[in-house]
Design a protein around this motif. Structure first.
Motif, PDB file in Angstrom:
ATOM      1  N   VAL A 380       0.866  -1.189   0.000  1.00 17.86           N
ATOM      2  CA  VAL A 380       0.000   0.000   0.000  1.00 17.86           C
ATOM      3  C   VAL A 380       0.899   1.234   0.000  1.00 17.86           C
ATOM      4  O   VAL A 380       1.825   1.314   0.818  1.00 17.86           O
ATOM      5  CB  VAL A 380      -0.917   0.015   1.242  1.00 17.86           C
ATOM      6  CG1 VAL A 380      -1.764   1.296   1.287  1.00 17.86           C
ATOM      7  CG2 VAL A 380      -1.808  -1.214   1.264  1.00 17.86           C
ATOM      8  N   PRO A 381       0.700   2.201  -0.889  1.00 22.68           N
ATOM      9  CA  PRO A 381       1.506   3.426  -0.820  1.00 22.68           C
ATOM     10  C   PRO A 381       1.480   4.017   0.581  1.00 22.68           C
ATOM     11  O   PRO A 381       0.428   4.084   1.225  1.00 22.68           O
ATOM     12  CB  PRO A 381       0.818   4.351  -1.840  1.00 22.68           C
ATOM     13  CG  PRO A 381       0.209   3.410  -2.829  1.00 22.68           C
ATOM     14  CD  PRO A 381      -0.258   2.236  -2.022  1.00 22.68           C
ATOM     15  N   SER A 382       2.622   4.439   1.070  1.00 25.08           N
ATOM     16  CA  SER A 382       2.746   4.857   2.470  1.00 25.08           C
ATOM     17  C   SER A 382       1.822   6.010   2.821  1.00 25.08           C
ATOM     18  O   SER A 382       1.314   6.092   3.946  1.00 25.08           O
ATOM     19  CB  SER A 382       4.197   5.227   2.767  1.00 25.08           C
ATOM     20  OG  SER A 382       5.033   4.093   2.610  1.00 25.08           O
ATOM     21  N   LEU A 383       1.571   6.920   1.887  1.00 30.59           N
ATOM     22  CA  LEU A 383       0.625   8.009   2.144  1.00 30.59           C
ATOM     23  C   LEU A 383      -0.764   7.455   2.405  1.00 30.59           C
ATOM     24  O   LEU A 383      -1.466   7.915   3.322  1.00 30.59           O
ATOM     25  CB  LEU A 383       0.595   8.983   0.968  1.00 30.59           C
ATOM     26  CG  LEU A 383      -0.483  10.078   1.019  1.00 30.59           C
ATOM     27  CD1 LEU A 383      -0.283  10.982   2.224  1.00 30.59           C
ATOM     28  CD2 LEU A 383      -0.504  10.893  -0.266  1.00 30.59           C
ATOM     29  N   TYR A 384      -1.165   6.474   1.623  1.00 32.39           N
ATOM     30  CA  TYR A 384      -2.496   5.886   1.795  1.00 32.39           C
ATOM     31  C   TYR A 384      -2.590   5.146   3.135  1.00 32.39           C
ATOM     32  O   TYR A 384      -3.651   5.130   3.770  1.00 32.39           O
ATOM     33  CB  TYR A 384      -2.820   4.940   0.641  1.00 32.39           C
ATOM     34  CG  TYR A 384      -2.863   5.604  -0.732  1.00 32.39           C
ATOM     35  CD1 TYR A 384      -2.737   6.984  -0.881  1.00 32.39           C
ATOM     36  CD2 TYR A 384      -3.030   4.843  -1.885  1.00 32.39           C
ATOM     37  CE1 TYR A 384      -2.771   7.582  -2.126  1.00 32.39           C
ATOM     38  CE2 TYR A 384      -3.069   5.439  -3.149  1.00 32.39           C
ATOM     39  CZ  TYR A 384      -2.933   6.813  -3.260  1.00 32.39           C
ATOM     40  OH  TYR A 384      -2.972   7.404  -4.501  1.00 32.39           O
ATOM     41  N   THR A 385      -1.480   4.567   3.555  1.00 32.08           N
ATOM     42  CA  THR A 385      -1.453   3.952   4.890  1.00 32.08           C
ATOM     43  C   THR A 385      -1.655   5.015   5.960  1.00 32.08           C
ATOM     44  O   THR A 385      -2.471   4.847   6.871  1.00 32.08           O
ATOM     45  CB  THR A 385      -0.113   3.223   5.116  1.00 32.08           C
ATOM     46  OG1 THR A 385      -0.051   2.067   4.280  1.00 32.08           O
ATOM     47  CG2 THR A 385       0.042   2.794   6.570  1.00 32.08           C
ATOM     48  N   ALA A 386      -0.939   6.130   5.848  1.00 27.78           N
ATOM     49  CA  ALA A 386      -1.053   7.197   6.845  1.00 27.78           C
ATOM     50  C   ALA A 386      -2.486   7.711   6.960  1.00 27.78           C
ATOM     51  O   ALA A 386      -2.955   8.036   8.053  1.00 27.78           O
ATOM     52  CB  ALA A 386      -0.115   8.349   6.488  1.00 27.78           C
ATOM     53  N   LEU A 387      -3.202   7.770   5.835  1.00 25.64           N
ATOM     54  CA  LEU A 387      -4.548   8.333   5.825  1.00 25.64           C
ATOM     55  C   LEU A 387      -5.616   7.317   6.208  1.00 25.64           C
ATOM     56  O   LEU A 387      -6.732   7.709   6.571  1.00 25.64           O
ATOM     57  CB  LEU A 387      -4.860   8.902   4.439  1.00 25.64           C
ATOM     58  CG  LEU A 387      -3.978  10.070   3.981  1.00 25.64           C
ATOM     59  CD1 LEU A 387      -4.340  10.494   2.570  1.00 25.64           C
ATOM     60  CD2 LEU A 387      -4.088  11.251   4.947  1.00 25.64           C
ATOM     61  N   SER A 388      -5.304   6.033   6.131  1.00 21.84           N
ATOM     62  CA  SER A 388      -6.345   5.022   6.367  1.00 21.84           C
ATOM     63  C   SER A 388      -6.258   4.354   7.733  1.00 21.84           C
ATOM     64  O   SER A 388      -7.253   3.806   8.212  1.00 21.84           O
ATOM     65  CB  SER A 388      -6.300   3.946   5.274  1.00 21.84           C
ATOM     66  OG  SER A 388      -5.069   3.251   5.300  1.00 21.84           O
ATOM     67  N   VAL A 389      -5.090   4.391   8.391  1.00 24.42           N
ATOM     68  CA  VAL A 389      -4.974   3.691   9.672  1.00 24.42           C
ATOM     69  C   VAL A 389      -5.353   4.574  10.850  1.00 24.42           C
ATOM     70  O   VAL A 389      -5.473   4.090  11.977  1.00 24.42           O
ATOM     71  CB  VAL A 389      -3.547   3.140   9.881  1.00 24.42           C
ATOM     72  CG1 VAL A 389      -3.171   2.175   8.770  1.00 24.42           C
ATOM     73  CG2 VAL A 389      -2.520   4.261   9.995  1.00 24.42           C
TER      74      VAL A 389
END
Length: 610
Positions: A380-389
């Motif tokens: 998962v792109p790290s930005l998307y991880t930051a926004l989803s977790v």
């Protein structure tokens, strides 16, 4: 008829609006000049032959190569629709040096701020040119800019400190050129048959993606010359014969003028210089760019690491061969002083170190490491991880993966990064989303940096700032920046081969403040088209974001005691053993009668020869 009262009211309203408009224009001189342009880029294969050797597949835009230079004025906006026509590869575009403050999802780093754009899919970048200076754009996927997907960006500043101090402008890219595709070269680099990690050596150097370039100039004229190294491996020494330069910009930062005879420009670095031409037009002069052969493990036979262009005063006069130089001694950028006078960040909130190492893993190939960790792109792109977790979870480095070398910074903290190079080669390091203060850089073999009060007292009061700086072989540097740009940003070596080998770290900045960011739906569609997840931790786990089961991993570690030389010996011993076994097996399968018939025809050893 229109009543006089309404005319008067309308006139007052018009006068008021005019006054407001005048106020806005006075507050923002470029407000009235800002433009929005819409561009459509179809990224696809073309044939090109910039060094005259042969045509090779190259990545162009809209059927053309070299790809277009982008030019804008501060405040302009560009909506760029990118369609992937490559057919056999995904792609992306990174706008190198742009902070993307508030638009982290436009940074273009695959696996970090977006998914790669699959073949046949489209992606829209929306860029506001807020920073004046010299930049470039390139693919941030699979080494593709080595195949030609790279171009210069110039952002003009009508209020800049050197406006009116030069007459004309010239943009010159310098680069290295390979005859093989990057995907094949990466396979050769990270391979058990190359256990020492020797990088592919380029076949040619280019200026403006060609050789033997003529640059028409006028006498008694001051030029602002912008240099951009858009290459993937070779740093280059560059100089003008018969002319001197005054450096006035590095990596988008205006500097006080500094005289220079020769520049050393690593991949991803940019310089702007003022050059005043001669009064006499009776001769033309060579511009020479020489690749730094100290970076090459092997110099191939017939290698020509230089490229020559010419300042042409008179097209009827000959183009002289460049004169030999006794040594390559370049200008030292460390002492440059930014025009804005930003003082050193003398209070550091968070200091940490990254140790560079090149070593082998269990597959026998050579990899690059920060702090004994080689980077592997998450699912998962790290930005998307930051926004989803979620905000609190986003502050934990664990969710970004075991192999992304993630560091989390608090909003507006001053960060100090100490980099110690355990490799004997130079490495240019680039930080996305920022420029940084270079407060210390050692000479070659400077060893490990040890902080102390004496060293701190010797730091420059107004340090040079840029976004790409090199470390000497077995040396070190110290940089500082303020974490004022919430986002997920890469820090990596900009030698493409070393990035492919894993010399990458992830900086997650102000994850709580980042939560307000909204990724465009069209960006998420690129992930879906490629079958990539857009939520969860590095492994795509949504339910338990601290469970990394199934994440992408590098090969395992070497057994204790193995070295690169040991792997070379093991590899060739294994090859020899396998060949021997194959010969034995082949001989054993031969019909015995054939063997006997063969024996009948063997020459006999006479007694005289015994």
């Amino acid at each position: 008829m229109v009543p006089d009262r309404m005319i008067a009211t309308s006139s007052c309203r018009s006068a008021w609006l005019a006054a407001v408009a005048a106020l806005l224009l006075s507050l923002c001189p470029s407000f009235g000049l800002a433009e929005t342009t819409v561009k459509d880029f179809r990224v696809g294969w073309v044939l090109a032959n910039p060094d005259g050797a042969f045509d090779r597949p190259t990545i162009g835009i809209n059927g053309q190569w070299p790809i277009p230079q982008l030019t804008a004025t501060v405040g302009d906006r560009m909506i760029l629709n990118v369609h992937n026509d490559l057919g056999n590869a995904s792609t992306s575009l990174h706008f190198h040096g742009f902070f993307q403050n508030g638009t982290n999802y436009m940074d273009g780093a695959v696996g970090v701020t977006q998914c790669a754009i699959p073949p046949g899919s489209s992606f829209t970048y929306d860029i506001v040119f807020e920073q004046p200076g010299t930049y470039w754009y390139h693919s941030h996927s699979g080494g593709q800019y080595m195949d030609g997907l790279r171009g210069a960006i110039v952002v003009h500043d009508p209020a800049g400190p050197y406006e009116g101090k030069y007459d004309k402008e010239i943009v010159l890219s310098i680069s290295d050129w390979y005859h093989e595709l990057s995907v094949d070269l990466i396979d050769q680099l990270i391979n058990v048959e190359n256990p020492t990690g020797a990088e592919p050596v380029p076949q040619a150097a280019l200026i403006n993606d060609t050789q033997n370039l003529s640059i028409p100039v006028m006498p008694d004229t001051t030029y602002l010359i912008r240099f951009v190294n858009i290459g993937g491996f070779a740093a280059q020494y560059i100089w003008f014969e018969g002319h001197s330069m005054r450096v006035v910009e590095v990596d988008g930062v205006w500097t006080e003028p500094a005289d220079a005879d020769m520049l050393y420009i690593t991949p991803a670095q940019r310089y702007s210089v003022l050059l005043t031409t001669r009064s006499d037009t009776s001769a033309n002069f060579a511009l020479v760019s020489a690749m730094d052969e100290g970076l090459f493990d092997v110099i191939p036979e017939g290698q020509n690491s230089n490229v020559t262009a010419w300042l042409v005063y008179d097209a009827t006069k000959p183009l002289p061969a460049p004169q030999p130089v006794n040594e390559l001694e370049a200008f030292d950028d460390f002492d440059l002083v930014p025009v804005d006078g930003l003082a050193i960040f003398d209070h550091v909130d968070h200091s940490f170190s990254l140790e560079v190492q090149m070593d082998n893993l269990r597959d026998g190939a050579n990899y690059a490491f920060f702090n004994d960790m080689t980077y592997v792109q998450p699912k998962v792109p790290s930005l998307y991880t930051a926004l989803s977790v979620g905000g609190t979870n986003a502050s934990s480095p664990i969710v970004y993966g075991s192999h992304t070398n993630t560091h989390v910074f608090k909003h507006n903290d001053v960060i100090e990064l100490i980099l110690n190079n355990g490799d004997d080669g130079r490495h240019p390091f680039h930080l996305h989303g920022h420029n940084f203060q270079v407060v210390h850089r050692s000479d070659e073999d400077g060893g490990i940096y040890i902080p102390d009060d004496l060293a701190a007292s010797e730091f420059p009061r107004v340090p040079m700032r840029r976004d790409t700086v090199f470390v000497e072989g077995n040396g070190n540097f110290v940089i500082r920046f303020r974490a004022d740009n919430p986002g997920v940003w890469l820090f990596h070596c900009h030698i493409e081969w070393h990035m492919d080998q894993g010399l990458v770290a992830t900086f997650v900045e102000a994850p709580e403040a980042l939560q307000a960011l909204q990724v465009p739906e069209s960006h998420l569609e690129a992930c879906r088209a490629a079958g990539k997840p857009t939520a969860g931790n590095a492994a795509g786990n949504i339910k338990d974001v601290f469970d990394l089961k199934g994440e992408n991993k590098p090969p395992g570690r070497l057994p204790e005691g193995f070295t690169a030389k040991g792997y070379v010996a093991l590899f060739f011993s294994t090859v020899a053993a396998l060949m021997g076994m194959a010969v034995i097996t082949w001989y054993g399968l031969i019909d015995p009668n054939v063997k006997d018939r063969g024996a009948e025809h063997q020459p006999l050893i006479s007694e005289d020869n015994e």
